[in-house]
Motif scaffolding. Structure first.
Motif, PDB file in Angstrom:
ATOM      1  N   ALA A 231      -8.808   8.121  -8.183  1.00  0.00           N
ATOM      2  CA  ALA A 231      -8.471   7.791  -6.209  1.00  0.00           C
ATOM      3  C   ALA A 231      -7.333   8.851  -5.979  1.00  0.00           C
TER       4      ALA A 231
ATOM      5  N   MET B 266      -6.383   2.586  -6.332  1.00  0.00           N
ATOM      6  CA  MET B 266      -6.215   3.168  -4.718  1.00  0.00           C
ATOM      7  C   MET B 266      -5.521   3.551  -4.777  1.00  0.00           C
ATOM      8  N   LEU B 267      -4.741   4.404  -5.746  1.00  0.00           N
ATOM      9  CA  LEU B 267      -3.529   5.211  -5.520  1.00  0.00           C
ATOM     10  C   LEU B 267      -4.418   6.599  -5.288  1.00  0.00           C
ATOM     11  N   LYS B 268      -4.283   7.423  -3.890  1.00  0.00           N
ATOM     12  CA  LYS B 268      -4.280   8.787  -3.540  1.00  0.00           C
ATOM     13  C   LYS B 268      -3.015   9.559  -3.606  1.00  0.00           C
ATOM     14  N   LYS B 269      -2.275   9.268  -3.313  1.00  0.00           N
ATOM     15  CA  LYS B 269      -0.991   9.935  -2.802  1.00  0.00           C
ATOM     16  C   LYS B 269       0.216   9.423  -3.653  1.00  0.00           C
TER      17      LYS B 269
ATOM     18  N   GLN C 242      -1.535   2.687  -1.899  1.00  0.00           N
ATOM     19  CA  GLN C 242      -2.225   3.745  -1.978  1.00  0.00           C
ATOM     20  C   GLN C 242      -1.170   5.169  -1.868  1.00  0.00           C
ATOM     21  N   VAL C 243      -0.353   5.322  -1.734  1.00  0.00           N
ATOM     22  CA  VAL C 243       0.776   5.535  -1.310  1.00  0.00           C
ATOM     23  C   VAL C 243       2.108   5.786  -2.480  1.00  0.00           C
TER      24      VAL C 243
ATOM     25  N   GLU D 124      -3.237  -2.664  -5.342  1.00  0.00           N
ATOM     26  CA  GLU D 124      -4.049  -2.011  -4.052  1.00  0.00           C
ATOM     27  C   GLU D 124      -2.908  -1.092  -3.034  1.00  0.00           C
TER      28      GLU D 124
ATOM     29  N   ARG E 142       0.839  -1.472  -0.179  1.00  0.00           N
ATOM     30  CA  ARG E 142       0.146  -0.060  -0.211  1.00  0.00           C
ATOM     31  C   ARG E 142       1.062   1.204   0.049  1.00  0.00           C
ATOM     32  N   TYR E 143       2.654   1.730   0.316  1.00  0.00           N
ATOM     33  CA  TYR E 143       2.899   2.314   0.115  1.00  0.00           C
ATOM     34  C   TYR E 143       4.362   2.198  -0.060  1.00  0.00           C
TER      35      TYR E 143
END
Length: 271
Positions: free
Chosen positions: A130, A103-106, A77-78, A75, A53-54
């Protein structure tokens, strides 16, 4: 170590590559490689880290390319430190490979080309629904010899690509925070309140940036640093940013009459 979820190798400068066995850490959620200055290559086996996720590979200055297998990290996200290199190089991961990361937010990008973002790049940002936090830093070139020869950095690219980018982008980006560093040209036509209606934080630091497109922004926090060519005043800023709560102005001699304190900061008085 099959149950390992967090792995940080931050600042270990003698690491040149990751072993292929990195792909066996199936449950890894966080992989921190920041400041691994001698890291030259990311193993394609990183595609096996499907729970990740990171991922932080920022300040890994010898990384000259991204593996295309990053697209398998569904998955994630960052992601900090994605490198935009010369598209003519073979087997080079591109921004388009990130389209599957729903799902990538940043996302933090190191752009070694002044023509970034192209219309195609902006289209990719639209597909990353996202994505809310985007940082782009220009002009940091990899020390890889092949990349250094083929990278095309120069003033001839300034502005030319941004005009076509602005004309072709008509949809709205979902970004809430945008951080632009060492901006290579003066006026990007895609940086408008119409295209970025949800933007709340806008940071512009260094480079050749001079002019923001006129319009009414919803930005609440504005940071302007080391912009020697930008010229505006407090009245114009308030007209463009009526909901502004925070302004930071540092070494911007052309931005005048702002009621900032000795640190270059203005904050909206609390009622």
């Amino acid at each position: 170590m099959g149950e390992l979820k967090f792995l940080s190798l931050q600042g270990i400068s003698r690491i040149k590559e990751l072993p292929r066995s990195i792909g066996m850490l199936k449950k890894l959620v966080v992989l921190d490689l920041k400041d691994c200055y001698n890291l030259e290559e990311l193993s394609e086996d990183i595609s096996s880290l499907t729970k990740l996720r990171y991922l932080d590979i920022s300040n890994c200055y010898l990384l000259g390319k991204m593996p295309k297998e990053l697209s398998a990290l569904s998955e994630l996200q960052v992601f900090k430190g994605f490198i935009i290199g010369d598209p003519q190089r073979k087997n080079l991961g591109t921004l388009e490979d990130l389209k599957r990361l729903k799902m990538l937010k940043k996302l933090t990008i190191i752009a070694t080309r002044n023509d970034f973002p192209t219309p195609e790049d902006l289209g990719t940002f639209l597909e990353l629904e996202a994505l809310q936090n985007l940082t782009i830093a220009w002009g940091v070139q990899p020390k890889d010899a092949e990349a250094g020869k083929s990278s095309k950095l120069g003033p001839s690219l300034h502005g030319k690509s941004t005009e076509s980018s602005g004309r072709e982008l008509t949809e709205k980006l979902n970004l809430k925070k945008l951080d632009l560093q060492c901006f290579p040209y003066s006026t990007p036509t895609w940086l408008t309140p119409d295209i970025l209606p949800k933007l709340e934080k806008l940071y512009i630091r260094g480079g050749n940036f001079t002019t923001l497109k006129k319009g009414t922004w919803n930005v609440k926090a504005l940071r302007l640093k080391y912009l020697s060519g930008m010229k505006t005043n407090w009245r114009e800023l308030k007209e463009s940013f009526p909901g502004l709560d925070y302004l930071e102005r540092v070494k911007c001699p052309g931005i005048t009459l702002c009621p900032c304190d000795e640190n270059g900061v203005w904050q909206k008085p609390k009622t």
